[in-house]
Design an enzyme around this catalytic site. Structure first.
Site, PDB file in Angstrom:
ATOM      1  N   LYS A  56       0.766  -1.133  -0.056  1.00  0.00           N
ATOM      2  CA  LYS A  56      -0.046  -0.053   0.019  1.00  0.00           C
ATOM      3  C   LYS A  56       0.890   1.355  -0.062  1.00  0.00           C
ATOM      4  CE  LYS A  56      -3.820  -2.329   2.054  1.00  0.00           C
ATOM      5  NZ  LYS A  56      -4.600  -2.627   3.222  1.00  0.00           N
ATOM      6  N   GLN A 100      -4.525  -1.265   9.580  1.00  0.00           N
ATOM      7  CA  GLN A 100      -4.641  -2.629   9.100  1.00  0.00           C
ATOM      8  C   GLN A 100      -5.139  -3.654  10.019  1.00  0.00           C
ATOM      9  OE1 GLN A 100      -3.732  -3.177   5.725  1.00  0.00           O
ATOM     10  NE2 GLN A 100      -4.029  -5.357   5.955  1.00  0.00           N
ATOM     11  N   ASP A 123     -11.214   3.003   4.197  1.00  0.00           N
ATOM     12  CA  ASP A 123     -11.546   1.503   4.451  1.00  0.00           C
ATOM     13  C   ASP A 123     -13.357   1.136   4.134  1.00  0.00           C
ATOM     14  OD1 ASP A 123      -9.744  -0.492   4.511  1.00  0.00           O
ATOM     15  OD2 ASP A 123      -9.321  -0.370   6.611  1.00  0.00           O
TER      16      ASP A 123
HETATM   17  N1  GUN Z   1      -6.940  -6.563   6.102  1.00  0.00           N
HETATM   18  C1  GUN Z   1      -7.345  -7.361   4.820  1.00  0.00           C
HETATM   19  N2  GUN Z   1      -7.695  -6.567   3.890  1.00  0.00           N
HETATM   20  C2  GUN Z   1      -7.846  -5.480   4.604  1.00  0.00           C
HETATM   21  C3  GUN Z   1      -8.529  -3.956   4.240  1.00  0.00           C
HETATM   22  O1  GUN Z   1      -9.140  -4.035   3.037  1.00  0.00           O
HETATM   23  N3  GUN Z   1      -8.402  -3.143   5.104  1.00  0.00           N
HETATM   24  C4  GUN Z   1      -7.929  -3.229   6.367  1.00  0.00           C
HETATM   25  N4  GUN Z   1      -7.677  -2.086   7.000  1.00  0.00           N
HETATM   26  N5  GUN Z   1      -7.318  -4.388   6.619  1.00  0.00           N
HETATM   27  C5  GUN Z   1      -7.351  -5.452   5.803  1.00  0.00           C
END
Ligand code: GUN
Length: 289
Positions: A56, A100, A123
């Site tokens: 990311k 995350q 998110d």
């Molecule tokens: N863990 C796995 N996929 C995601 C996501 O799309 N966002 C976040 N914050 N954590 C994740």
């Protein structure tokens, strides 16, 4: 002619195209004096999360977004994590905040998500963004479901009147993708681990979205000839390779379009995160992007 290859949805290539579009929008904001900012919070040392966060960071930087990654120890307390969220909420250079998931045991994910400023919740997990999605209001949409719809759009899949079966009911994927498909006038069935005759149900689907996290759960002969298959699963096989929730070779034989794993939905998640960050920056600053 190789007809099988043409069935495969190229998520990697589509993500590159989305990221190029995002980079143009970033430039537009920069020209108006604002650099979109994204803060990624990683708590603990989960190896998969470390990889996701690094990807990311790299993708956002590549698109011209100012990224800060906050790495906190696995011993971080709930109060310390909430204090970091509050600090990022108050930071005018940050337009998107992503914590995350999953968080280490003992931390309350729901409380953390509710504390994020909804305008910065890239998110799309804050209750106000969930409500906006259900009500059809402007909000921020979770990245993976948004990526699935973007793939349908860019591959010319008309969802109107189609029967979509979503396998999985998570807050991150199953529930929001069901809402997005409804918004595109699909008839949506949400299936899960307690669904009876999942095979029979999937056989009625024009679109199958698999998002349960069980390797190869959806068999090839569950796919109706000509159906579109979106595989959101990312599972590590005993051979160390990545596999989706769908038995790919079997499903590919029946599907008209199918996302491979890896290289399907996965790359789109990050691309849509960047898109959400620019959208958030534009809305917060009141600028055009
Ligand atoms: N863990 C796995 N996929 C995601 C996501 O799309 N966002 C976040 N914050 N954590 C994740």
């Amino acid at each position: 002619m190789d007809t099988t290859a043409s069935k495969r949805i190229d998520g990697k290539g589509t993500a590159v195209a989305v990221r190029a579009d995002v980079a143009v929008r970033v430039e537009r904001l920069v020209a108006q004096g604002v650099t979109p900012g994204l803060a990624v919070v990683l708590v603990g040392e989960d190896p998969a999360s470390q990889v996701y966060v690094r990807n990311k960071d790299r993708a956002a930087t590549g698109a011209g977004i100012a990224v800060q990654t906050r790495k906190l120890s696995a011993e971080t307390t709930q109060a310390e994590l909430l204090a970091v969220v509050e600090e990022l909420n108050a930071d005018n250079s940050v337009h998107g905040i992503l914590v995350q998931l999953p968080l280490p045991k003992g931390l309350d994910e729901g409380e953390v998500v509710r504390r994020i400023d909804p305008a910065k919740d890239v998110d799309g997990l804050h209750p106000l963004n969930v409500a906006a999605l259900v009500m059809g209001d402007e909000g921020l949409v979770p990245c993976t479901p948004a990526g699935c719809i973007e793939l349908c759009d860019r591959y010319g899949v008309d969802l109107t009147g189609k029967h979509a079966v979503v396998v999985g009911r998570s807050m991150l994927v199953g529930k929001p993708i069901a809402q997005l498909l409804l918004g595109r006038n699909a008839t949506v069935t949400v299936a899960h681990s307690r669904t009876t005759d999942l095979a029979g149900l999937c056989r009625t689907a024009d679109v199958v979205v698999a998002a349960v996290g069980v390797l190869g759960l959806v068999k090839g002969d569950w796919i109706k000839p000509g159906a579109v298959v979106l595989d959101v699963g990312i599972n590590r096989g005993e051979d160390g390779k990545l596999y989706g929730d769908v038995d790919f070779p079997g499903a590919e034989a029946n599907a008209s379009l199918i996302t491979p794993v890896p290289g399907g939905v996965g790359p789109m998640t990050i691309a849509m995160l960047l898109d959400n960050t620019v959208t958030a920056a534009a809305r917060i600053t009141g600028l055009e992007a």
